[in-house]
Design an enzyme around this catalytic site. Sequence first.
Site, short mmCIF file in Angstrom:
data_model
loop_
_atom_site.label_atom_id
_atom_site.label_comp_id
_atom_site.label_asym_id
_atom_site.label_seq_id
_atom_site.Cartn_x
_atom_site.Cartn_y
_atom_site.Cartn_z
N ASP A 143 8.48 -12.11 -8.40
CA ASP A 143 8.09 -11.15 -7.17
C ASP A 143 6.81 -10.34 -7.97
OD1 ASP A 143 9.28 -10.11 -4.40
OD2 ASP A 143 7.85 -9.08 -5.29
N ALA B 52 5.71 -13.07 0.66
CA ALA B 52 4.71 -13.09 1.57
C ALA B 52 4.45 -11.63 1.78
CB ALA B 52 4.92 -13.76 2.81
N GLU B 53 3.01 -11.26 2.12
CA GLU B 53 2.90 -9.95 2.79
C GLU B 53 3.45 -10.25 4.50
OE1 GLU B 53 2.06 -7.16 1.53
OE2 GLU B 53 1.47 -7.79 -0.34
N SER B 54 4.34 -9.13 4.66
CA SER B 54 5.09 -9.53 5.95
C SER B 54 4.96 -8.68 7.12
CB SER B 54 6.62 -9.44 5.33
OG SER B 54 7.00 -8.27 5.22
N THR C 68 7.90 -17.91 10.12
CA THR C 68 8.33 -17.07 11.29
C THR C 68 7.99 -17.48 12.63
OG1 THR C 68 7.49 -14.80 12.10
CG2 THR C 68 5.98 -16.06 10.73
N ASP C 69 8.60 -17.09 13.57
CA ASP C 69 8.44 -17.55 15.06
C ASP C 69 7.02 -16.96 15.41
OD1 ASP C 69 8.98 -14.93 14.96
OD2 ASP C 69 10.51 -14.76 16.61
N GLU C 70 6.61 -15.91 14.84
CA GLU C 70 4.99 -15.50 15.08
C GLU C 70 3.85 -16.46 15.33
OE1 GLU C 70 4.04 -11.54 14.04
OE2 GLU C 70 6.34 -11.00 13.82
N TYR D 30 -1.42 -11.55 10.09
CA TYR D 30 -0.33 -11.77 9.53
C TYR D 30 0.04 -13.52 9.99
CZ TYR D 30 4.76 -12.47 8.93
OH TYR D 30 5.99 -13.01 8.89
N LYS E 258 0.37 -16.92 8.12
CA LYS E 258 1.66 -17.55 7.92
C LYS E 258 1.49 -19.16 8.34
CE LYS E 258 5.35 -16.43 6.56
NZ LYS E 258 5.99 -16.52 5.17
N PRO F 299 -2.78 -3.29 18.17
CA PRO F 299 -3.91 -4.24 18.75
C PRO F 299 -3.42 -5.54 18.66
CG PRO F 299 -4.69 -2.70 16.86
CD PRO F 299 -3.36 -2.53 17.11
P1 NAD Z 1 9.28 -8.37 2.59
O1 NAD Z 1 7.97 -7.53 2.64
O2 NAD Z 1 10.58 -7.25 2.50
O3 NAD Z 1 9.35 -8.95 1.03
C1 NAD Z 1 8.37 -9.82 0.59
C2 NAD Z 1 8.27 -9.86 -0.94
O4 NAD Z 1 7.52 -10.78 -1.30
C3 NAD Z 1 8.05 -8.55 -1.48
O5 NAD Z 1 8.92 -8.13 -2.75
C4 NAD Z 1 6.70 -8.82 -2.02
O6 NAD Z 1 6.55 -8.21 -3.19
C5 NAD Z 1 6.88 -10.27 -2.43
N1 NAD Z 1 5.39 -10.94 -2.30
C6 NAD Z 1 4.41 -10.72 -1.64
N2 NAD Z 1 3.49 -11.49 -1.98
C7 NAD Z 1 3.79 -11.78 -3.19
C8 NAD Z 1 3.02 -12.45 -4.24
N3 NAD Z 1 1.59 -12.89 -4.19
N4 NAD Z 1 3.59 -12.90 -5.33
C9 NAD Z 1 4.82 -12.70 -5.39
N5 NAD Z 1 5.47 -11.91 -4.78
C10 NAD Z 1 5.12 -11.47 -3.51
O7 NAD Z 1 9.51 -9.34 3.52
P2 NAD Z 1 10.91 -9.79 4.34
O8 NAD Z 1 11.01 -9.27 5.46
O9 NAD Z 1 11.94 -10.16 3.04
O10 NAD Z 1 10.20 -11.21 4.59
C11 NAD Z 1 10.40 -12.52 3.52
C12 NAD Z 1 9.80 -13.75 4.30
O11 NAD Z 1 10.35 -14.05 5.39
C13 NAD Z 1 8.36 -13.69 4.44
O12 NAD Z 1 7.83 -14.78 4.29
C14 NAD Z 1 8.30 -13.47 5.99
O13 NAD Z 1 7.06 -14.08 6.41
C15 NAD Z 1 9.44 -14.26 6.45
N6 NAD Z 1 10.03 -13.84 7.63
C16 NAD Z 1 10.46 -12.34 7.93
C17 NAD Z 1 11.07 -11.88 8.98
C18 NAD Z 1 11.16 -10.55 9.20
O14 NAD Z 1 11.92 -10.25 10.27
N7 NAD Z 1 11.34 -9.55 8.29
C19 NAD Z 1 11.34 -12.85 10.07
C20 NAD Z 1 10.89 -14.37 9.86
C21 NAD Z 1 10.30 -14.63 8.39
O1 DAU Z 2 9.49 -12.31 14.52
C1 DAU Z 2 9.56 -12.32 13.20
C2 DAU Z 2 8.70 -11.32 12.37
O2 DAU Z 2 9.37 -10.18 12.77
C3 DAU Z 2 8.28 -11.33 11.25
O3 DAU Z 2 7.65 -12.55 10.68
C4 DAU Z 2 7.51 -9.95 10.44
O4 DAU Z 2 7.67 -10.31 8.98
C5 DAU Z 2 8.37 -8.89 10.69
O5 DAU Z 2 7.63 -7.81 10.21
C6 DAU Z 2 8.86 -8.77 12.29
O6 DAU Z 2 7.41 -8.67 12.76
P1 DAU Z 2 7.31 -7.53 14.33
O7 DAU Z 2 5.99 -7.22 14.19
O8 DAU Z 2 7.88 -7.93 15.50
O9 DAU Z 2 8.13 -6.32 13.39
P2 DAU Z 2 8.21 -4.71 13.53
O10 DAU Z 2 9.36 -4.27 13.27
O11 DAU Z 2 6.90 -4.24 12.93
O12 DAU Z 2 7.88 -4.20 15.12
C7 DAU Z 2 8.75 -4.77 16.16
C8 DAU Z 2 8.27 -4.58 17.34
O13 DAU Z 2 8.35 -3.09 17.62
C9 DAU Z 2 6.92 -4.76 17.79
O14 DAU Z 2 6.78 -5.12 19.10
C10 DAU Z 2 6.26 -3.66 17.51
C11 DAU Z 2 7.08 -2.50 17.76
N1 DAU Z 2 6.91 -1.28 16.89
C12 DAU Z 2 7.14 -1.47 15.70
C13 DAU Z 2 7.04 -0.25 14.83
C14 DAU Z 2 7.11 -0.38 13.36
C15 DAU Z 2 7.01 0.10 17.67
O15 DAU Z 2 7.20 0.02 19.04
N2 DAU Z 2 6.87 1.11 16.93
C16 DAU Z 2 6.92 1.13 15.35
O16 DAU Z 2 6.93 2.15 14.95
#
Ligand code: NAD
Ligand code: DAU
Length: 364
Positions: A40, A96-98, A147-149, A172, A176, A303
């Site tokens: 990481d 990943a940047e997430s 991701t589903d996105e 993002y 992905k 946006p």
């Molecule tokens: P997170 O942002 O909490 O963690 C991501 C980690 O990856 C961080 O620790 C970051 O430092 C590391 N990372 C990023 N770029 C890197 C690089 N270039 N080299 C080494 N490390 C790096 O994210 P998360 O929520 O744990 O998501 C993990 C994975 O799951 C991602 O690929 C994301 O797209 C996917 N995902 C997340 C969700 C969600 O709801 N959180 C849902 C579906 C898929």
């Molecule tokens: O669907 C899977 C994805 O879910 C992952 O791939 C991403 O890594 C993860 O971040 C997440 O993306 P979202 O954009 O759906 O998550 P977020 O928590 O940022 O936002 C969830 C919903 O809530 C979205 O419709 C935006 C809205 N939102 C978010 C924030 C942070 C708000 O209304 N207010 C807020 O302050």
Amino acid sequence: MLIFPESRKKILVTGGAGFIGGAFIRNLLMTTQMKIYCIDKMGYASDLTSVTKTISLLGDKAKDRFTFINSNIADKIALEKAIDISDPDIVVHLAAESHVDRSISNPSIFVESNIIGTFNLLQSLLNHWENLTKERKNNFRIIHISTDEVFGSLGESGYFVETSSYDPRSPYSASKASADHLVKAWFHTYNLPIIVSNCSNNFGPWQFPEKLIPTAVIKASTNKNIPIYGDGRNIRDWLFVEDHVDALQAIINKGKIGESYCIGSQNEKSNKQIVQLICKVLDKQRPDLAPHSKLIKYVSDRPGHDHRYAIKPLKISRELSWKSKSNFQECLENTVIWYLNNSTWIETVMQKSNYKGERLGLNV
Ligand code: NAD
Ligand code: DAU
């Protein structure tokens, strides 16, 4: 306890210091005997507290099984070194940047980590895999976490399935989607044994406080406005993070090379609904501050805000016998309580990353 074949002793987890990576590594520590390597770059959302806590609970044997490599997968040389050190049998690629909002303000780092990083990983792992013994080569797997996105935005009806067309709409999700295409190409062209998962929104403890659920809890519990983007009718399909981890174990053990699996729990909630549910839990926990819903504030929309995500997890259920086990209401309640009880952790990670809870991702 999960039994892995002899030729699956070492696992490399990219992004293991993140929210899902941390949950996955805790699970590996507790349910397997595998040697775990975590790479990481320790970005703003990274934290290893949950992993080190689990290791200290489990003792010295667990400590010997865990190696942390502080490297960026976009740095080819550092990555090759990490693969040499870890000599993996399984790779779970979560790095990943997430965060969609951050991708709107600063897309370049998403291209670097999610696209270039994945490309470097594929190239390095191809070289690693080609040099393995026959048995290790046969058992080798790369699980690419997507991701589903990547499938875009749904209207009021319909679901994402494995055959849905790619239609990413944020920097993002576009990064992905690009990574998914690279991964599939390395399978078709070079036979690299890869499996892709496309998961819906995860929630649970230890998630960096920038996403919807932790944001809502933290804002409301400190008597600040809870920002809901737009009209709050956008829908997400929420999955408890431990269920995602179970799904990843099922994919490692039973998934078919070259396939994709959609992961979700058919638990759709509008943002308005989820914030209301959080407020109800807070009202129970902190009745003196009720009703917390008075803090809800509708703010300008994200946006390109995708309207609805929803997964039909039929394939993973039929072929890998996986379905989510957790009770959503109970897990949401426990997650809210966890954030209430862990304010020191919240302060520490926010300070470390210089994140003050400000609105992110407005492109004006
Ligand atoms: P997170 O942002 O909490 O963690 C991501 C980690 O990856 C961080 O620790 C970051 O430092 C590391 N990372 C990023 N770029 C890197 C690089 N270039 N080299 C080494 N490390 C790096 O994210 P998360 O929520 O744990 O998501 C993990 C994975 O799951 C991602 O690929 C994301 O797209 C996917 N995902 C997340 C969700 C969600 O709801 N959180 C849902 C579906 C898929
Ligand atoms: O669907 C899977 C994805 O879910 C992952 O791939 C991403 O890594 C993860 O971040 C997440 O993306 P979202 O954009 O759906 O998550 P977020 O928590 O940022 O936002 C969830 C919903 O809530 C979205 O419709 C935006 C809205 N939102 C978010 C924030 C942070 C708000 O209304 N207010 C807020 O302050």
